[in-house]
Each structure stands twice: as structure tokens, then as C-alpha cells.
Design a protein around this motif. Structure first.
Motif, PDB file in Angstrom:
ATOM      1  N   LYS A  41      40.611  24.277  58.824  1.00 13.71           N
ATOM      2  CA  LYS A  41      41.360  24.694  57.637  1.00 13.71           C
ATOM      3  C   LYS A  41      42.348  23.629  57.194  1.00 13.71           C
ATOM      4  O   LYS A  41      42.451  23.317  56.010  1.00 13.71           O
ATOM      5  N   HIS A  42      43.070  23.064  58.168  1.00  9.85           N
ATOM      6  CA  HIS A  42      44.183  22.208  57.765  1.00  9.85           C
ATOM      7  C   HIS A  42      43.841  20.717  57.725  1.00  9.85           C
ATOM      8  O   HIS A  42      44.289  20.014  56.829  1.00  9.85           O
ATOM      9  N   ASP A  43      43.070  20.233  58.691  1.00  8.75           N
ATOM     10  CA  ASP A  43      42.776  18.796  58.698  1.00  8.75           C
ATOM     11  C   ASP A  43      41.549  18.473  57.852  1.00  8.75           C
ATOM     12  O   ASP A  43      41.594  17.608  56.992  1.00  8.75           O
ATOM     13  N   GLY A  45      40.514  20.507  55.720  1.00  6.70           N
ATOM     14  CA  GLY A  45      40.943  21.053  54.440  1.00  6.70           C
ATOM     15  C   GLY A  45      41.783  20.094  53.618  1.00  6.70           C
ATOM     16  O   GLY A  45      41.889  20.253  52.409  1.00  6.70           O
ATOM     17  N   SER A  46      42.394  19.080  54.250  1.00  5.13           N
ATOM     18  CA  SER A  46      43.226  18.175  53.454  1.00  5.13           C
ATOM     19  C   SER A  46      42.363  17.381  52.472  1.00  5.13           C
ATOM     20  O   SER A  46      42.857  16.948  51.435  1.00  5.13           O
ATOM     21  N   CYS A  47      41.093  17.192  52.781  1.00  3.02           N
ATOM     22  CA  CYS A  47      40.182  16.549  51.806  1.00  3.02           C
ATOM     23  C   CYS A  47      39.200  17.533  51.170  1.00  3.02           C
ATOM     24  O   CYS A  47      38.806  17.363  50.015  1.00  3.02           O
ATOM     25  N   GLY A  49      39.607  20.828  50.890  1.00  2.00           N
ATOM     26  CA  GLY A  49      40.260  22.039  50.372  1.00  2.00           C
ATOM     27  C   GLY A  49      40.406  23.092  51.463  1.00  2.00           C
ATOM     28  O   GLY A  49      39.533  23.261  52.305  1.00  2.00           O
ATOM     29  N   LEU A  50      41.540  23.758  51.411  1.00  2.00           N
ATOM     30  CA  LEU A  50      41.839  24.799  52.401  1.00  2.00           C
ATOM     31  C   LEU A  50      40.767  25.888  52.402  1.00  2.00           C
ATOM     32  O   LEU A  50      40.463  26.488  53.419  1.00  2.00           O
ATOM     33  N   THR A  51      40.193  26.132  51.240  1.00  2.00           N
ATOM     34  CA  THR A  51      39.148  27.156  51.137  1.00  2.00           C
ATOM     35  C   THR A  51      37.764  26.522  51.065  1.00  2.00           C
ATOM     36  O   THR A  51      36.798  27.169  50.686  1.00  2.00           O
ATOM     37  N   ARG A  53      36.486  24.499  49.092  1.00  2.00           N
ATOM     38  CA  ARG A  53      35.869  24.348  47.769  1.00  2.00           C
ATOM     39  C   ARG A  53      35.846  22.895  47.299  1.00  2.00           C
ATOM     40  O   ARG A  53      35.467  22.613  46.171  1.00  2.00           O
ATOM     41  N   GLY A  54      36.268  21.996  48.156  1.00  2.91           N
ATOM     42  CA  GLY A  54      36.195  20.581  47.814  1.00  2.91           C
ATOM     43  C   GLY A  54      37.514  20.028  47.345  1.00  2.91           C
ATOM     44  O   GLY A  54      38.412  20.767  46.929  1.00  2.91           O
TER      45      GLY A  54
ATOM     46  N   ARG B  42      51.479  26.589  52.194  1.00  2.99           N
ATOM     47  CA  ARG B  42      50.159  26.243  51.666  1.00  2.99           C
ATOM     48  C   ARG B  42      49.088  27.292  51.952  1.00  2.99           C
ATOM     49  O   ARG B  42      48.189  27.474  51.132  1.00  2.99           O
ATOM     50  N   ASP B  66      45.308  28.802  46.038  1.00  5.73           N
ATOM     51  CA  ASP B  66      45.114  27.808  47.096  1.00  5.73           C
ATOM     52  C   ASP B  66      46.122  26.685  46.907  1.00  5.73           C
ATOM     53  O   ASP B  66      46.029  25.903  45.972  1.00  5.73           O
ATOM     54  N   SER B  68      46.797  24.224  49.144  1.00  3.87           N
ATOM     55  CA  SER B  68      46.635  22.991  49.918  1.00  3.87           C
ATOM     56  C   SER B  68      46.821  21.839  48.938  1.00  3.87           C
ATOM     57  O   SER B  68      46.323  21.879  47.823  1.00  3.87           O
ATOM     58  N   ARG B  86      45.556  23.494  44.373  1.00  6.63           N
ATOM     59  CA  ARG B  86      44.254  22.887  44.588  1.00  6.63           C
ATOM     60  C   ARG B  86      43.142  23.594  43.799  1.00  6.63           C
ATOM     61  O   ARG B  86      42.169  22.992  43.364  1.00  6.63           O
ATOM     62  N   ASN B 109      39.141  22.549  40.349  1.00  6.60           N
ATOM     63  CA  ASN B 109      39.650  21.835  41.504  1.00  6.60           C
ATOM     64  C   ASN B 109      40.605  20.747  41.032  1.00  6.60           C
ATOM     65  O   ASN B 109      40.202  19.820  40.355  1.00  6.60           O
ATOM     66  N   ARG B 358      54.322  21.744  59.783  1.00  9.16           N
ATOM     67  CA  ARG B 358      53.368  22.815  59.465  1.00  9.16           C
ATOM     68  C   ARG B 358      53.026  23.695  60.674  1.00  9.16           C
ATOM     69  O   ARG B 358      53.097  24.911  60.601  1.00  9.16           O
TER      70      ARG B 358
END
Lengths: 111, 396
Positions: A41-43, A45-47, A49-51, A53-54, B42, B66, B68, B86, B109, B358
């Protein structure tokens, strides 16, 4: 009485079958799975997306991965994709971890 | 004596009346916003509104999608925070009333945004579909759409900042270009393109109050520099080949160039794929040094007076923060403010810095002179911290 016991045994059998796929022996432990989910989710997700979705990286939603083999995805996680920002994660993840991540992504990770 | 008695009585009466009618600070509207700020939570689609004078949380606002990689711009009156999510969400938050005033989901996005020089326009940069959209700052009504198409191919847009003379600058990740958009005629933006700036620009920032726009490159060793005073001179490469042919390390988190430290005529740049901060002279644009760090830098941010530069790092070194002394170009302090340090933000004049950890679910406040921990605030998976003093800075 008997009927209830039989139902219980059958239910337990079904549950066991459902929760133990073929690769059960190499699946990460519950604690490890929790760590992997945080990492996803977090690492990741940093590229991505958290969900998932890109973002700078492509979406990792089930439909986006549908046409890509497990082996390719596992290799991408472990060794990265040269020429793109996708880094190798082999220093932190073993093949069983990567396989579990792929399985989770295919199932859809809840935000 | 007797003549003043009625007057004194009226004064007492007035005092009683006013104390009843004005419950003082309890009315949220009776305060300024100069010491307010926003913390992004986030994973929860939520922000906290905080004040920095006592370092307390005032309230929270939920339902922001979202978050993030969320970032924030402030209206020039300091009352509203624009949160760029995001998921393409653009949310306008009333800091004084502590509520969501307006929200649009403007793209699939998104990556960030900026507010125009005159405060009337909000620009948002998008990954999907790639481009920049411009909104009215009051109504959030769409004013203009600038698709980032080159030869029929869309590009992700990064490094969007406001620039002087009512413009925005941004970079195209896929196409390797810098674009300047003049929005002085708000519905007819005029775009000037600079092609061939280098492979995979991943972020951009402003130096010298808007004189230069610089894009960091992921696909090559170096950065692309555009002098906005002399755009006809085109884009030139700086720090070319700073990796000296060495294979860069894998990058677990892209450096962020917003807020890049500029101090004492020097620019402090996070190196990509290296455990270094690069130091460049902002007159000659020559490298004057490099400072070895504890990991791959993500943010390198100057204390507002320029005496210190604070640096955080990518996974797996993200529990560390280092402080560079600008006078000696040396790391003078290394410490751990907590697990997974995401961001740091200085109070307007820099006596304190707020740091988000975080994985500790904490924001910690440090004194920058003594480096002492002053306070901690609970926050769920905090990432970006943004103070309203940004409202009056160019390039934020």
C-alpha cells in the motif's frame, strides 16, 4: 446432534480446502503478510497509487494484470524493470513474498 | 467624582456585555490563518487542520478520496487550502470554518497543482489523462484544458508550478519536454514548448523567486534548466553526468523537488539513485560539492533563513533525517524522528520544523536551533505537511 456434528465436519473441511491452496507450504506467515500489505500500500503505492490505480507507475488493478503471467509479475517485483523507475525488491522480498503480492493484487487490494 | 460615576457604570456594563456577546477565541472566525496548516492523513482520505503557535490540532476534514501523494496550495488570503489528491480530486477547504467547501474530481489520476500569481486560478497536473486543467479558484469551474499531447501521444505531467507574469511551468514525463503556459487570458492559455530536454523528467521546481525552472531527470544524469528571463536561450543541461558513469542504485522513492533548498547562492539537490546531495552554484550552475548522506535523499529543504538544509530519505533509510550546515557544507546532525519519515515543513520563520513519521502515526515538532523534540501530534499515516505561509511564495 449427529446431523449438527456432520455439518460441522463438512464445514471445517470446506474451510480448510478454501484456505489451503497448493502453495500453502511456502506462503508467508500471517505477520509477514501484514508487513507485505503495508509495503504494497505505502511503498509500491508511492508510484502505483495507494489504491493501485496507477501513478508514475502503471495501474496494478486485477483487470490491468489479467493478461500478464504470474512469472512475469514475480520477476518484475524481484528484479525490477530496467529503463523504467521500477526498482528490484529482491533485497527485501523472496519469491514466496512476491508470489503472495501477485495473488493479492489479482484479488484486488482494498484501500 | 460623582460626574464620572455614570461613565464608569457604563464601562462596567459594556465589559459584561462584551464578555457575553464575544466568547473570545471560541468563535473560529475570529482568528488569522498565518499560523495554520494542513496535515495529510493519506490512507484515510482526511486532513487535519493545525495551528503552529501552540502546535495543536484544530479539527479534521474527511471525505477527500485517495490522498497518496497529496499536496496543497493556499489561497492568497490564507483562508482556503486546495488539496490535490491522487484520484484526481480537487478539494477546497475552508481553514477557518474547518469544512469542505467544494470538491471536483477532475481527472482519473493526478499528481499535484499550483495557484496562479493573482490567486484566481488553480492548475492541476494529471497523469491520466495527461495534461493540465485550469480551474476558477472560487467556483472550481473548469476554465481551460491543456492536454499534454506530443505527436498524438499523451504524456504524464510533473513538476507543475506557478511562475511570474501569470503563468505555469511543467514538464512532460513521457515526452521529455518543458512547457510554459501563459494564462493571462484565462480561457485561452498560450503554451510555449521546449522539446528534447532529456529523458523522463520526474519533477520540477523554481529557483530565485521564479527566474529559473529546473526539471530533474530520471532517465539521465543531470537536470534541465530554463532561464525564464531569457526563454529564447532554450533549455540547458546542468550537472550533466553527475553519476560519473556509475550505475545508479535502484530508486525506492523518487526525490521530490518542490521546496528544493536554495541557500547562500547554492542549490541543494537530491541525487537520483545515489546517497548524495549535490550542491550547485546558482550563478554559474557549476557543481561546487556533494555531500554524502545516510540514504537516497527525497526532500532537501532549507530552513527559511537558509542556514540549514534538512534531508529525508527513501526506503529503506526512511527512519533517518539529516541536517546539513550550509556554512560548512557538512552533515552536522543525524537522528530518527520515527518510522517512515514522509515530509518536513518549517514554521514560517523556521524556528520549528514539523516532521511526519507515517509508520509511527505521529507528527513530531522539533526546535531547529537545539534539535530538541518539542511536541508530538497523533495522526493516521501522516504524509505531507503544508503551512499557510506557502500562500505568498512563488513556485509552491
Amino acid at each position: 446432534m449427529w446431523r449438527a456434528a456432520i455439518v460441522q465436519v463438512i464445514t471445517a473441511g470446506i474451510l480448510a480446502a478454501l484456505s489451503e491452496p497448493a502453495v500453502a507450504a511456502s506462503e508467508p506467515s500471517g505477520a509477514r503478510q501484514a508487513q507485505l500489505l503495508e509495503l504494497l500500500k505505502h511503498d509500491c503505492g508511492s508510484c502505483h497509487g495507494l489504491t493501485m490505480r496507477g501513478g508514475l507507475g502503471p495501474p496494478l488493478l486485477p483487470q490491468a494484470l489479467a493478461t500478464i503471467d504470474d512469472a512475469v509479475l514475480i520477476e518484475t517485483i524481484l528484479d525490477g524493470r530496467p529503463g523504467t523507475p521500477m526498482p528490484p525488491w529482491r533485497f527485501q522480498l523472496d519469491p514466496a513474498d512476491a508470489a503472495w503480492l501477485v495473488k493479492s493484487l489479482r484479488a484486488g487490494v482494498s484501500p | 467624582m460623582t460626574a464620572c460615576q455614570p461613565f464608569v457604570r457604563i464601562l462596567i456594563l459594556l465589559a459584561i456585555l462584551t464578555s457575553v456577546a464575544w466568547p473570545g477565541a471560541a468563535d473560529p472566525l475570529l482568528r488569522g490563518t498565518g499560523d495554520l496548516g494542513v496535515i495529510i492523513e493519506r490512507a484515510s482520505g482526511r486532513i487535519q487542520i493545525v495551528e503552529t503557535s501552540q502546535a495543536t490540532k484544530l479539527t479534521e476534514v474527511t471525505g477527500l478520496g485517495d490522498l497518496s501523494h497529496a499536496s496543497v496550495a493556499f489561497s492568497r488570503d490564507g483562508r482556503f487550502a486546495y488539496v490535490f489528491g491522487r484520484d484526481g480530486g480537487l478539494s477546497k477547504i475552508d481553514l477557518l470554518a474547518g469544512r469542505l467547501e467544494r470538491r471536483v474530481v477532475q481527472a482519473g489520476n493526478a499528481i499535484g497543482g499550483a495557484i496562479s500569481q493573482d490567486g484566481r486560478l488553480i492548475a492541476v497536473s494529471n497523469y491520466e489523462p495527461g495534461g493540465v486543467k485550469v480551474f476558477d479558484a472560487i467556483s472550481l469551474e473548469l476554465i481551460a484544458d491543456i492536454p499534454a499531447m506530443t505527436d498524438g501521444v499523451p504524456s504524464k505531467v510533473v513538476g507543475l508550478v506557478d511562475i511570474p507574469d501569470q503563468g505555469f511551468a511543467f514538464a512532460l514525463y513521457d515526452a521529455g519536454e518543458i512547457w510554459l503556459a501563459d494564462v493571462s487570458d484565462r480561457s485561452q492559455p498560450r503554451v510555449r514548448r521546449f522539446a528534447g530536454i532529456g529523458r523522463q523528467p520526474y519533477d520540477g521546481f523554481i529557483v530565485e523567486q521564479g527566474r529559473y525552472y529546473i526539471a530533474g531527470l530520471f532517465g539521465e544524469d543531470g537536470l534541465a534548466l530554463l532561464d525564464l528571463w531569457r526563454p529564447d536561450g532554450g533549455v540547458k543541461r546542468i550537472l550533466d553526468g553527475y553519476g560519473r558513469g556509475e550505475e545508479p542504485l535502484p530508486v525506492y522513492k523518487m526525490p521530490h523537488l518542490e521546496g528544493v533548498a536554495v541557500a547562500a547562492g547554492l542549490v541543494f539537490l537530491p541525487a537520483v539513485g545515489r546517497h548524495e546531495v549535490l550542491v550547485v552554484d546558482s550563478r554559474s550552475w557549476q557543481e561546487v560539492g556533494r555531500i554524502a548522506t545516510a540514504g537516497q535523499p527525497v526532500f532537501a529543504i532549507a530552513r527559511p533563513d537558509g542556514r540549514q538544509v534538512w534531508v529525508n530519505f527513501a526506503h529503506p533509510d526512511n527512519a533517518t533525517v539529516q541536517v546539513i550546515d550550509v556554512a560548512s557544507l557538512a552533515v552536522v546532525h543525524s537522528f530518527s524522528p520515527g518510522k517512515a519519515v514522509m515530509h518536513l515543513e518549517f514554521t514560517p520563520k523556521g524556528e520549528e520544523v514539523w516532521i511526519s513519521a507515517r509508520d509511527d502515526d505521529r507528527v513530531r515538532v522539533y526546535a531547529t536551533r537545539t534539535l530538541r523534540l518539542l511536541k508530538e501530534l497523533a495522526a493516521e499515516k501522516p504524509s505531507g505537511i503544508f503551512f499557510a505561509a506557502r500562500a505568498h511564495r512563488i513556485g509552491y
